[in-house]
Enzyme design. Structure first.
Site, PDB file in Angstrom:
ATOM      1  N   THR A  96       0.821  -1.219   0.000  1.00 32.51           N
ATOM      2  CA  THR A  96       0.000   0.000   0.000  1.00 32.51           C
ATOM      3  C   THR A  96       0.850   1.261   0.000  1.00 32.51           C
ATOM      4  O   THR A  96       0.648   2.169  -0.822  1.00 32.51           O
ATOM      5  CB  THR A  96      -0.926   0.001   1.228  1.00 32.51           C
ATOM      6  N   VAL A  97       1.811   1.334   0.913  1.00 32.25           N
ATOM      7  CA  VAL A  97       2.637   2.544   1.016  1.00 32.25           C
ATOM      8  C   VAL A  97       3.678   2.582  -0.093  1.00 32.25           C
ATOM      9  O   VAL A  97       3.877   3.615  -0.735  1.00 32.25           O
ATOM     10  CB  VAL A  97       3.307   2.634   2.397  1.00 32.25           C
ATOM     11  N   ASP A 104       0.236  -0.207  18.324  1.00 36.81           N
ATOM     12  CA  ASP A 104       0.583   0.719  17.245  1.00 36.81           C
ATOM     13  C   ASP A 104       0.820   2.124  17.795  1.00 36.81           C
ATOM     14  O   ASP A 104       1.840   2.758  17.514  1.00 36.81           O
ATOM     15  CB  ASP A 104      -0.535   0.719  16.203  1.00 36.81           C
ATOM     16  N   GLY A 110       1.880   8.841  10.177  1.00 41.34           N
ATOM     17  CA  GLY A 110       1.484   8.814   8.769  1.00 41.34           C
ATOM     18  C   GLY A 110       1.882  10.080   8.045  1.00 41.34           C
ATOM     19  O   GLY A 110       3.052  10.463   8.018  1.00 41.34           O
ATOM     20  N   LYS A 134       4.411   4.658  18.238  1.00 43.27           N
ATOM     21  CA  LYS A 134       4.481   6.032  17.739  1.00 43.27           C
ATOM     22  C   LYS A 134       4.821   7.019  18.856  1.00 43.27           C
ATOM     23  O   LYS A 134       5.654   7.913  18.664  1.00 43.27           O
ATOM     24  CB  LYS A 134       3.144   6.403  17.085  1.00 43.27           C
ATOM     25  N   GLU A 168       9.820  10.055   9.322  1.00 42.47           N
ATOM     26  CA  GLU A 168       8.612  10.859   9.484  1.00 42.47           C
ATOM     27  C   GLU A 168       7.342  10.002   9.403  1.00 42.47           C
ATOM     28  O   GLU A 168       6.402  10.162  10.184  1.00 42.47           O
ATOM     29  CB  GLU A 168       8.554  11.953   8.410  1.00 42.47           C
ATOM     30  N   LYS A 214       7.430   1.720  12.345  1.00 40.13           N
ATOM     31  CA  LYS A 214       7.305   2.155  13.733  1.00 40.13           C
ATOM     32  C   LYS A 214       7.621   1.045  14.729  1.00 40.13           C
ATOM     33  O   LYS A 214       8.181   1.295  15.792  1.00 40.13           O
ATOM     34  CB  LYS A 214       5.908   2.712  13.989  1.00 40.13           C
ATOM     35  N   GLY A 246      -2.670   5.182   5.297  1.00 39.09           N
ATOM     36  CA  GLY A 246      -3.145   5.224   3.924  1.00 39.09           C
ATOM     37  C   GLY A 246      -1.997   5.354   2.943  1.00 39.09           C
ATOM     38  O   GLY A 246      -0.903   5.798   3.287  1.00 39.09           O
TER      39      GLY A 246
END
Length: 439
Positions: free
Chosen positions: A13-14, A200, A133, A204, A128, A104, A301
């Site tokens: 996806t990324v 998650d 995100g 972060k 970053e 992460k 996303g």
């Protein structure tokens, strides 16, 4: 100007978003920044993604083809997890390459080792995308807010849990029902553990606290509690008392050490974070000079995360393309500040009990709380449909976490208490500003 060659490991996806973003804006980068980004090699488990992206001619299934290629300047790692991601970082550094990552989980636990290694090889790590995100909060902490002492970093850092809690609040639905629908719609993974149990967000906030407070905070230092036990009743009661329930990641730089935690939290419905709905993220940062700031946007996303990845690539590429020296990764922060035990937390609490519907239960449970040193500010009692139990809601004055935990155990020991159904912290948001200058 020379071309800057990049290699991408992970075309999901990324990774797909990164490739598409660079393809779309390549000429703009040349025109506006004098940076000619070239995707030199791309790695994935199979070539389906590469074919869809039109880069099958530079595809490989062997990540070492990327890390060892002498023409590549920057390696982008987007596979996640600890292995082989750790080995990818190590091999890239050994071959003199900078690494940009959204990992992460890896960086939250092992950045100390990786930063030392990057420093020794004269290269940089950029992350970053690993913290929030598409929200540019790492850069803000490292550069724009560097003149401040950062006092508090708090926010909604997981879109899945915020989506679930938002729908529960808006539609009066239960957790299990909304989770199943979120999985069907693709907002939640088939295994939602990392999101709904707080892992998650913990990764972060560990990264952001390390940067903001200039001390080492590991993911394992973060107290974690997820949202599985938050009910529609809790959300409605919070609303009646003027609060919203959010899964917050909170880090405070206090005189006794770093207070760092992730858990469902009641915050005033008037606070900016309370209005962040759906799958959106927001990070609230308080500096001693700047005061309160908030960064809002998509925390996940394809393209939002790709935006952060490419931003990191561009910051490195600007030096490489124009023959300027890239400063090696700084020595990692040591464990300069102590980590506060969650038992030392002092705040207000919401307690929901399911009890036998009989005379004397209210007095009995109130006495337990009083004996454990917990003062009550509000009490609410609700009948249950079964006519055998009822719900007691207690809102406390400020109390210590260790006293609340003792009271929980003492309440559970009562025959009249069927369950301590929920205990939710009510955040003292005024404390977030302690130490700020009076402007």
């Amino acid at each position: 100007m020379r071309s800057v060659n990049i290699g991408i490991i992970g075309l999901g996806t990324v990774g797909g978003g990164v490739v598409r973003l660079i393809q779309r804006h390549h000429d703009d980068y040349v025109e506006h920044y004098g940076i000619d980004l070239q995707i030199k090699c791309a790695c994935s488990r199979n070539d389906a993604e590469a074919k869809n992206l039109g880069i099958a001619d530079i595809f490989t299934t062997n990540w070492q083809d990327v890390t060892s290629d002498p023409t590549i300047d920057i390696v982008i790692e987007l596979i996640g997890g600890e292995h082989p991601a750790t080995e990818i970082f190590e091999d890239a550094f050994a071959h003199g390459k900078h690494v940009v990552s959204a990992n992460k989980a890896l960086l939250g636990r092992h950045v100390e080792h990786l930063a030392k290694l990057a420093n020794s090889h004269g290269v940089q790590i950029k992350c970053e995308a690993a913290a929030a995100g598409g929200i540019p909060v790492v850069s803000a902490l490292e550069h724009d807010l560097a003149g401040n002492e950062i006092l508090t970093i708090a926010g909604i850092m997981n879109g899945t849990t915020n989506y679930i809690l938002s729908r529960m609040a808006n539609e009066g639905l239960g957790f299990d029902e909304v989770l199943a629908d979120a999985q069907r719609l693709g907002y939640a993974e088939a295994d939602p553990t990392a999101d709904v149990d707080g892992f998650d967000a913990a990764s972060k906030i560990a990264i952001l606290a390390s940067i903001g407070f200039r001390t080492r905070v590991n993911t394992d230092d973060v107290f974690m509690q997820g949202i599985r036990n938050v009910s529609a009743t809790d959300i409605e009661m919070a609303r009646q008392f003027g609060y919203a329930i959010k899964l917050l990641a909170i880090a405070r730089n206090t005189e006794s050490g770093v207070d760092v935690r992730v858990h469902p939290t009641m915050i005033p419905a008037t606070h900016q974070l309370a209005s962040v709905s759906g799958a959106m993220n927001a990070v609230f940062i308080v500096g001693d000079a700047v005061g309160e700031t908030m960064f809002y946007g998509a925390g996940a996303g394809s393209f939002p995360t790709a935006s952060a990845v490419v931003g990191d690539v561009m910051s490195l590429a600007d030096h490489i393309a124009h023959g300027k020296e890239v400063i090696p990764e700084s020595e990692p922060f040591g464990h300069n500040l102590a980590i506060r035990d969650i038992a030392d937390l002092e705040t207000r609490y919401y307690i929901r009990l399911t009890v036998a519907d009989k005379l004397g239960v209210l007095a009995e449970t109130t006495k337990v709380l009083a004996d454990d040193g917990i003062s009550i500010s509000d009490i609410n009692q609700m009948k249950s449909e079964d006519n055998e139990t009822c719900t007691l809601i207690y809102m406390t004055h400020a109390a210590k976490e260790r006293d609340i935990e003792k009271a929980r155990a003492d309440l559970e020991a009562l025959d009249s208490v069927k369950a301590v159904s929920s205990v939710i912290r009510i955040e003292n948001i005024e404390a977030w500003n302690e130490g700020a200058f009076d402007n």
